[in-house]
Scaffold this active site. Structure first.
Site, short mmCIF file in Angstrom:
data_model
loop_
_atom_site.label_atom_id
_atom_site.label_comp_id
_atom_site.label_asym_id
_atom_site.label_seq_id
_atom_site.Cartn_x
_atom_site.Cartn_y
_atom_site.Cartn_z
N GLU A 55 -10.20 3.99 3.71
CA GLU A 55 -9.34 4.74 2.80
C GLU A 55 -9.75 4.31 1.38
O GLU A 55 -9.64 3.14 1.03
CB GLU A 55 -7.86 4.46 3.07
CG GLU A 55 -7.44 5.05 4.42
CD GLU A 55 -5.94 5.03 4.68
OE1 GLU A 55 -5.21 4.26 4.02
OE2 GLU A 55 -5.50 5.78 5.58
N THR A 84 -8.90 -5.68 4.01
CA THR A 84 -8.75 -4.76 2.89
C THR A 84 -9.68 -5.28 1.81
O THR A 84 -9.55 -6.42 1.37
CB THR A 84 -7.29 -4.78 2.35
OG1 THR A 84 -6.40 -4.50 3.43
CG2 THR A 84 -7.10 -3.75 1.24
N GLN A 100 -3.92 2.22 15.07
CA GLN A 100 -2.80 2.67 14.22
C GLN A 100 -1.94 3.72 14.94
O GLN A 100 -0.71 3.65 14.92
CB GLN A 100 -3.38 3.26 12.93
CG GLN A 100 -2.36 3.67 11.90
CD GLN A 100 -3.03 4.36 10.69
OE1 GLN A 100 -4.25 4.40 10.57
NE2 GLN A 100 -2.22 4.88 9.80
N ARG A 143 -8.00 3.89 13.30
CA ARG A 143 -7.08 5.01 13.57
C ARG A 143 -6.49 4.98 14.97
O ARG A 143 -5.35 5.39 15.18
CB ARG A 143 -7.80 6.34 13.37
CG ARG A 143 -8.32 6.56 11.97
CD ARG A 143 -7.23 6.51 10.95
NE ARG A 143 -7.74 6.71 9.60
CZ ARG A 143 -7.05 6.44 8.50
NH1 ARG A 143 -5.81 5.98 8.58
NH2 ARG A 143 -7.59 6.65 7.32
N GLU A 147 -9.14 3.86 -2.30
CA GLU A 147 -7.89 3.74 -3.06
C GLU A 147 -8.15 3.01 -4.38
O GLU A 147 -9.20 2.43 -4.60
CB GLU A 147 -6.86 2.94 -2.25
CG GLU A 147 -6.64 3.51 -0.85
CD GLU A 147 -5.38 3.00 -0.17
OE1 GLU A 147 -4.49 2.47 -0.87
OE2 GLU A 147 -5.29 3.15 1.06
N GLU A 155 -9.96 12.61 7.37
CA GLU A 155 -9.84 13.93 6.72
C GLU A 155 -11.18 14.62 6.60
O GLU A 155 -11.31 15.82 6.85
CB GLU A 155 -9.22 13.78 5.33
CG GLU A 155 -7.79 13.29 5.34
CD GLU A 155 -7.41 12.78 3.95
OE1 GLU A 155 -6.93 13.57 3.13
OE2 GLU A 155 -7.61 11.57 3.70
N LYS A 163 -4.50 -1.96 10.25
CA LYS A 163 -4.93 -2.05 8.86
C LYS A 163 -5.06 -3.49 8.36
O LYS A 163 -5.73 -3.72 7.36
CB LYS A 163 -3.94 -1.31 7.96
CG LYS A 163 -4.11 0.21 8.05
CD LYS A 163 -3.00 0.92 7.34
CE LYS A 163 -3.22 2.42 7.35
NZ LYS A 163 -4.28 2.87 6.44
N ASP A 168 -9.07 0.39 2.04
CA ASP A 168 -8.09 0.04 3.08
C ASP A 168 -8.66 0.45 4.43
O ASP A 168 -8.37 1.51 4.97
CB ASP A 168 -6.77 0.78 2.78
CG ASP A 168 -5.73 0.59 3.86
OD1 ASP A 168 -5.80 -0.41 4.58
OD2 ASP A 168 -4.84 1.46 3.98
N HIS A 222 -3.64 14.09 0.65
CA HIS A 222 -3.87 13.17 1.78
C HIS A 222 -2.70 13.24 2.76
O HIS A 222 -2.91 13.37 3.98
CB HIS A 222 -4.03 11.74 1.27
CG HIS A 222 -4.12 10.71 2.35
ND1 HIS A 222 -5.19 10.62 3.20
CD2 HIS A 222 -3.25 9.74 2.73
CE1 HIS A 222 -4.99 9.63 4.06
NE2 HIS A 222 -3.81 9.08 3.80
N ASP A 232 0.85 -1.19 0.00
CA ASP A 232 0.00 0.00 0.00
C ASP A 232 0.88 1.24 0.00
O ASP A 232 1.79 1.36 0.83
CB ASP A 232 -0.90 -0.03 1.24
CG ASP A 232 -2.03 1.00 1.16
OD1 ASP A 232 -2.32 1.48 0.04
OD2 ASP A 232 -2.60 1.31 2.21
CA CA Z 1 -3.91 3.10 2.72
#
Ligand code: CA
Length: 404
Positions: free
Chosen positions: A184, A242, A225, A222, A186, A343, A238, A218, A118, A111
């Site tokens: 996320e 996925t 993480q 948080r 992606e 975000e 993570k 993904d 971002h 990844d």
């Molecule tokens: Ca990612």
């Protein structure tokens, strides 16, 4: 023009032809139908040395660009020439009738972190008062190795992970279900032909090795993480899931979507230069419980898929058939074009309102997220990348009752 009814203008016209898999075998999608590729090869309609007689795409991926193009050209012929309709039409099945599973066996999963917006947003949220980008960011595509074994197909339920996190202001961590579960949005790239250990491949080799594209989520915890990621990067926050789309869009279907990528300053190292630097004009859309909350633009990604591809192997690491590498969160310059809820809600401080009035910062149990995208096709047509969707399930009891 295809004879398949309803296919033209559907986003799954004859210019697209993505591949998927069920327990029964491989399929190619056109409109709201899919062709049984094993049956098509058995009937002598298309030839791929038995690669279509498989439970997953890996043999076709390994066969290389020549075979990918021959098969695609033949499928195009079958779906456009009315002379083939009589024999092909009985082999079509409505896509809604298919129990799709993961379309290829994932080898390694990597990844990246290639959106400047971002990376800057996360810098501002997580390291306020410091420069938003770390010093290495403009010199190389930042990435990490993920967990191939927990890449799952669209529609798979995502169980809220449990783990350690440290509440704000606390000295010691606590254990429990993640309270800041995020997404996320992606774009994933699927490697077809492998490389030899010890050899680097160049940006110009990208299209010869990369077969196609899938939308990817993904899922990211948080709070887990934030406590675990220093100094070695993302791990359990993570690796619990996925999700990828069930249909792989061939790279050749996105030829008309190639657009100039942003100018890079400072100039990049030689192995990251591109003879024909391009990104892809994919317009993403994120739906949260049925409400579209963001529209991230993929075209503005600072590091391109070809640069990620070259960087991945510059140390001589080998590519394997079925390798999957993801772009990193796709975020544009606008808040309503960001690819994560971290975000979108600015670290959970600015909730979003969904249809019906519910507000959210991070994911709650029962929430569903769907990521879609469109891309320009040839002659003014539009290609719809297959969606990737998932619903959050409550954390498992065993997780809740764990204690150290
Ligand atoms: Ca990612």
């Amino acid at each position: 023009m295809t004879w398949v009814r309803g296919a033209a203008g559907s986003g799954y016209g004859v210019d697209h032809l993505p591949y998927g898999a069920t327990e029964h075998g491989l399929w190619v999608r056109i409109g709201d139908f899919a062709l049984d590729l094993g049956a098509a090869e058995e009937h002598g309609l298309v030839h791929a040395d038995g690669a279509l007689w498989e439970p997953a795409l890996n043999r076709l991926l390994a066969a290389g660009q020549g075979t990918w193009r021959t098969v695609r050209a033949r499928l195009t012929e079958l779906f456009t020439d009315p002379a083939h309709r009589g024999i092909v039409e009985p082999l079509l099945v409505p896509v809604d009738a298919l129990a799709l599973r993961i379309p290829f066996q994932v080898a390694d999963y990597v990844d990246f972190y290639s959106s400047e917006y971002h990376a800057s947003n996360l810098g501002q949220i997580l390291r306020p008062g410091q420069p938003p980008l770390l010093p290495n960011w403009r010199y190389l595509p930042i990435g990490y190795h993920g967990r191939a074994g927990t890449v799952v197909v669209s529609g798979t339920e995502v169980v809220r992970p449990c783990g350690q996190s440290r509440p704000a202001g606390a000295d010691a961590p606590v254990f429990g279900p993640s309270a800041r579960l995020d997404i996320e949005a992606e774009v994933g790239f699927v490697v077809g032909t492998p490389t030899q250990l010890g050899t680097a491949v160049s940006t110009g080799d990208f299209a010869r090795h990369v077969f196609g594209v899938v939308l990817l989520n993904d899922w990211s915890a948080r709070d887990i993480q934030a406590w675990e990621y220093q100094p070695l990067g993302p791990f359990l926050g993570k690796s619990f899931a996925t999700s990828i789309a069930a249909w792989v869009t061939p790279l050749d279907a996105l030829a008309a979507a190639r657009v100039p990528a942003p100018v890079q300053d400072p100039p990049v190292a030689g192995y990251l230069r591109e003879p024909d630097r391009a990104g892809y004009d994919l317009a993403l859309e994120i739906e949260w419980n049925g409400t579209v909350v963001s529209r991230p633009p993929f075209a503005c990604m600072y590091w391109t898929p070809a640069q990620q591809f070259a960087h991945l192997t510059v140390n001589g690491a080998r590519l394997r058939t079925g390798d999957l590498y993801a772009s990193g969160t796709v975020s544009g310059p606008q808040r309503a074009g960001t690819g994560s809820f971290l975000e979108l809600t600015w670290g959970g401080t600015e909730p979003v309102t969904l249809a019906g009035g519910a507000t959210r910062t991070f994911l709650e149990d029962g929430d569903s997220v769907t990521i879609r995208a469109t891309a320009p096709g040839p002659a003014g047509s539009t290609i719809s990348l297959a969606e990737v969707t998932g619903t959050v399930e409550a954390a498992s009891q065993s997780g809740r009752t764990w204690s150290g």
